[in-house]
Design an enzyme around this catalytic site. Structure first.
Site: not given
Length: 275
Positions: A8, A105, A117
């Site tokens: 990511d 994250h 998120h």
């Protein structure tokens, strides 16, 4: 052995702002270059530990077309583009021995955490059996469905703590300390890459000590959505119903693979704007 590296962008060292992760923004090229370099560091570590390993890299950010193919270590296979089976974990199968989550994250609502998120801004929370899971938890459990452990994760300190809560024996590399949603104290990219390569060696050689994170079915799942019209669309899916609160939908899944696929579908439905 086969290793899947899912990469990511929000958890890459130096990345703190949407302008660095959005293809339409001015600083995106820097973000994707840093992302590719960190993937290469992990590939190098895997192959240092296991020279004959089969290494797959799943581009797992946004459009899934961020890693620069011409700059990626030629010894790895790259999975890019969407839609595709298993989303962020494309390439995962029953022959995969280890999964590594790089540049990840924290979940929505976790914090302080950089660019936190869960799948998209439309998803406020995903609860499986009452337990809140972000992208880390969802992907760790999907790997566990195949009997595969997640042995390494990199991102900010909050993301690392999120994995350790699920898989205490996994290796983590905090490439930055989160100060907020768009601020962090970051390692120099070269320092981050050196630590990632060393961590990949450690994770591969110690993979037998890491157990898969398995959520056995049937599973009761709740998803909190940002907008009421998203709930309207979600309830068109067979088996998905409204729950209390106005923004929550619920379903029962036979196993985690079904949970994962339905969450991915809800993410896509939530991107549709009302006519």
């Amino acid at each position: 052995m086969k290793v899947l590296i899912s990469v990511d962008m929000e958890g890459i060292s130096g990345v703190v702002h949407p302008a660095e992760t959005n293809p339409d923004r001015y600083d995106y090229h820097r973000g994707r270059s840093l992302m590719t370099a960190e993937a290469n560091a992990v590939i190098a570590g895997v192959l240092e530990a296991e020279p004959t390993a089969e290494v797959w890299v799943a581009d797992a950010h946004g459009p899934f077309r961020n890693v620069l193919p011409e700059e990626l270590d030629r010894r790895a296979r790259l999975v890019r583009g969407k839609p595709r089976p298993l989303g962020m974990l494309s390439g995962l199968d029953e022959h995969t021995d280890a999964v590594m989550l790089i540049g990840y994250h924290a979940r929505a609502g976790g914090g302080p955490a950089v660019l936190a998120h869960t799948m998209s801004d439309a998803i406020l929370d995903v609860r499986v059996g009452g337990r809140s899971l972000g992208e880390i938890g969802l992907n760790v459990a999907m790997a566990g469905h195949f009997g595969t452990p997640v042995v390494l994760l990199s991102g900010d300190d909050t993301a690392c703590a999120e994995l350790c809560d699920l898989v205490p024996s996994a290796v983590t590399v905090a490439v930055k300390q989160a100060l907020g949603q768009a601020a962090a104290v970051a390692l120099h990219p070269e320092e981050a890459r050196e630590r990632l390569q060393q961590a990949a060696v450690e994770a591969v050689t110690g993979r037998a000590r890491v157990s898969p994170f398995v959520l056995a079915g049937p599973l009761e799942v709740e998803v909190d959505l940002y907008g009421p019209y998203m709930v309207d669309l979600a309830t068109l899916v067979p088996g998905v119903s409204r729950a209390e609160g106005g923004r929550t939908v619920a379903f029962t899944a036979t196993d985690f693979a079904e949970t994962y696929r339905l969450v991915l579908l809800l993410v896509q439905l939530a991107s549709i704007k009302p006519g």
